[in-house]
Scaffold this active site. Structure first.
Site, PDB file in Angstrom:
ATOM      1  N   LYS A 149       0.856  -1.181   0.000  1.00 19.11           N
ATOM      2  CA  LYS A 149       0.000   0.000   0.000  1.00 19.11           C
ATOM      3  C   LYS A 149       0.890   1.229   0.000  1.00 19.11           C
ATOM      4  O   LYS A 149       1.678   1.444   0.922  1.00 19.11           O
ATOM      5  CB  LYS A 149      -0.893  -0.015   1.233  1.00 19.11           C
ATOM      6  CG  LYS A 149      -1.759   1.232   1.336  1.00 19.11           C
ATOM      7  CD  LYS A 149      -2.736   1.131   2.479  1.00 19.11           C
ATOM      8  CE  LYS A 149      -3.606   2.364   2.564  1.00 19.11           C
ATOM      9  NZ  LYS A 149      -4.571   2.273   3.647  1.00 19.11           N
ATOM     10  N   LYS A 162      -2.073  -1.519  -3.907  1.00 14.44           N
ATOM     11  CA  LYS A 162      -2.954  -0.361  -3.848  1.00 14.44           C
ATOM     12  C   LYS A 162      -2.142   0.918  -3.929  1.00 14.44           C
ATOM     13  O   LYS A 162      -1.146   1.011  -3.207  1.00 14.44           O
ATOM     14  CB  LYS A 162      -3.708  -0.421  -2.515  1.00 14.44           C
ATOM     15  CG  LYS A 162      -4.570   0.761  -2.204  1.00 14.44           C
ATOM     16  CD  LYS A 162      -5.185   0.584  -0.847  1.00 14.44           C
ATOM     17  CE  LYS A 162      -5.966   1.828  -0.502  1.00 14.44           C
ATOM     18  NZ  LYS A 162      -6.484   1.767   0.842  1.00 14.44           N
TER      19      LYS A 162
END
Ligand code: PBG
Length: 334
Positions: free
Chosen positions: A205, A260
């Site tokens: 992330k 992400k």
């Protein structure tokens, strides 16, 4: 009819041959998108018959639990296998220690129970991170300098995960990026008998600027102020570091790993899938949604652009995609 060119050359290889008819293009297409590739993120709020638009995400709303159940039923009928819940917590319940995160009667816990009662076969993913619950908007608890404390945060994430699992969540998804949290959450789940509760680890992330509309949606932006999440989320320039994070989470017991954002990180998705051959999800984040929606609303792009972006994410190696477009796109894929 001759197929010779003016020099008398006969073409043996004509790649365009396969593209000359729609049926054939359909037959040879390598990557296609199905409703079952999609996960729909949903924002939830307290109250009844609440249906609040999010200005920076046209078409996306915050739902109270009663309306969430209706919305989830629509999503389920479309063939979308799972939803991911993101709570918007009342200001009065936000504290420095985020204790609301593991309140058995909290918003997420009640939403999960209600969903499992009305739609037992719809997969429910809950986000494990403290940002909706902290008074400062960070994903963990902080020291006096504002530094997010790793191990102290994990103790709370464990309680949060167990509380979601008890409520009936099928998948817990740590999106906090603390070191070692997957292993500790896994141990706690095993100890409490939640052997089939899956961990979807937001392993790679990035500290992205594409999360702004989400932070508006969950109302953490004003809490966060000028602070950022760069001491725990990945530096946007790094690839190897993402792979090391993924390797650790797999070792610690993640069932599924996630990259992400998605579109700006297709290289990471590709490398992760090639390297680990694990179930790999990608999150087409709020900023990706807003960029496309803004252009579509202006008439500068058509809906097909959404499909193209989603196919590219799958082509890069994602097995499933969290996308705010899921509900809109699924009917076009049937
Ligand atoms: C935080 C969290 C974020 C998103 C999901 N969980 C944002 C952040 O790190 O501030 C972003 C999702 C999106 O932008 O759609 N735990």
């Amino acid at each position: 009819m001759t197929t010779q060119n003016t020099l008398g050359y006969h073409f043996a290889k004509r790649p365009r041959r396969l593209r000359s008819d729609a049926f054939c293009r359909d037959l040879v297409r390598e990557t296609t998108l199905k409703p079952s590739d999609l996960i729909y993120p949903l924002f939830i709020v307290e109250g009844e018959r609440e249906y609040q638009p999010i200005p920076s995400m046209p078409g996306i709303y915050r739902y109270s639990i009663d309306l969430l159940l209706q919305e989830a039923a629509v999503v389920y009928t479309l063939g979308i296998p799972a939803i991911a819940l993101f709570p918007v917590i009342d200001d009065a319940k936000k504290t420095a220690d985020a204790r609301e995160a593991y309140n058995p009667e909290g918003l997420v816990q009640r939403a999960v129970k209600a969903l499992k009662e009305s739609l037992p076969d719809l997969g429910i993913i809950t986000d494990v991170a403290l940002d909706p619950f902290t008074s400062h908007g960070q994903d963990g608890v902080i020291d006096e300098k504002g530094y997010v404390l790793n191990d102290e945060t994990i103790n709370i994430l464990i309680k949060q995960s167990l509380s979601y699992a008890k409520a009936g969540a099928d998948i817990v998804a740590p999106s906090d990026m603390m070191d070692g949290r997957v292993g500790q959450i896994r141990q706690a789940l095993e100890k409490e008998g939640f052997i089939n509760t899956k961990i979807l680890a937001y392993s790679a992330k990035y500290a992205s600027h594409l999360y702004s509309p989400f932070r508006e949606a969950v109302q953490s932006a004003k809490r966060l102020g000028k602070s950022n999440k760069q001491t725990y989320q990945l530096d946007i320039g790094n690839t190897n570091e993402a792979l090391r994070e993924i390797a650790l989470d797999i070792e610690e017991g993640a069932d599924i790993v996630m990259v992400k954002p998605a579109l700006a990180y297709l290289d990471i998705i590709w490398r992760v899938k090639q390297t680990f051959e694990m179930p790999t999800f990608a999150y087409q984040v709020s900023g990706e949604y807003s960029m496309l929606m803004a252009a579509i609303q202006q008439g500068w792009l058509t809906e097909e652009a959404i499909l193209e972006c989603l196919v590219s994410i799958k082509r890069a190696g994602a097995d499933a995609i969290l996308t705010y477009f899921a509900k809109e796109i699924a009917p076009l894929l049937k």
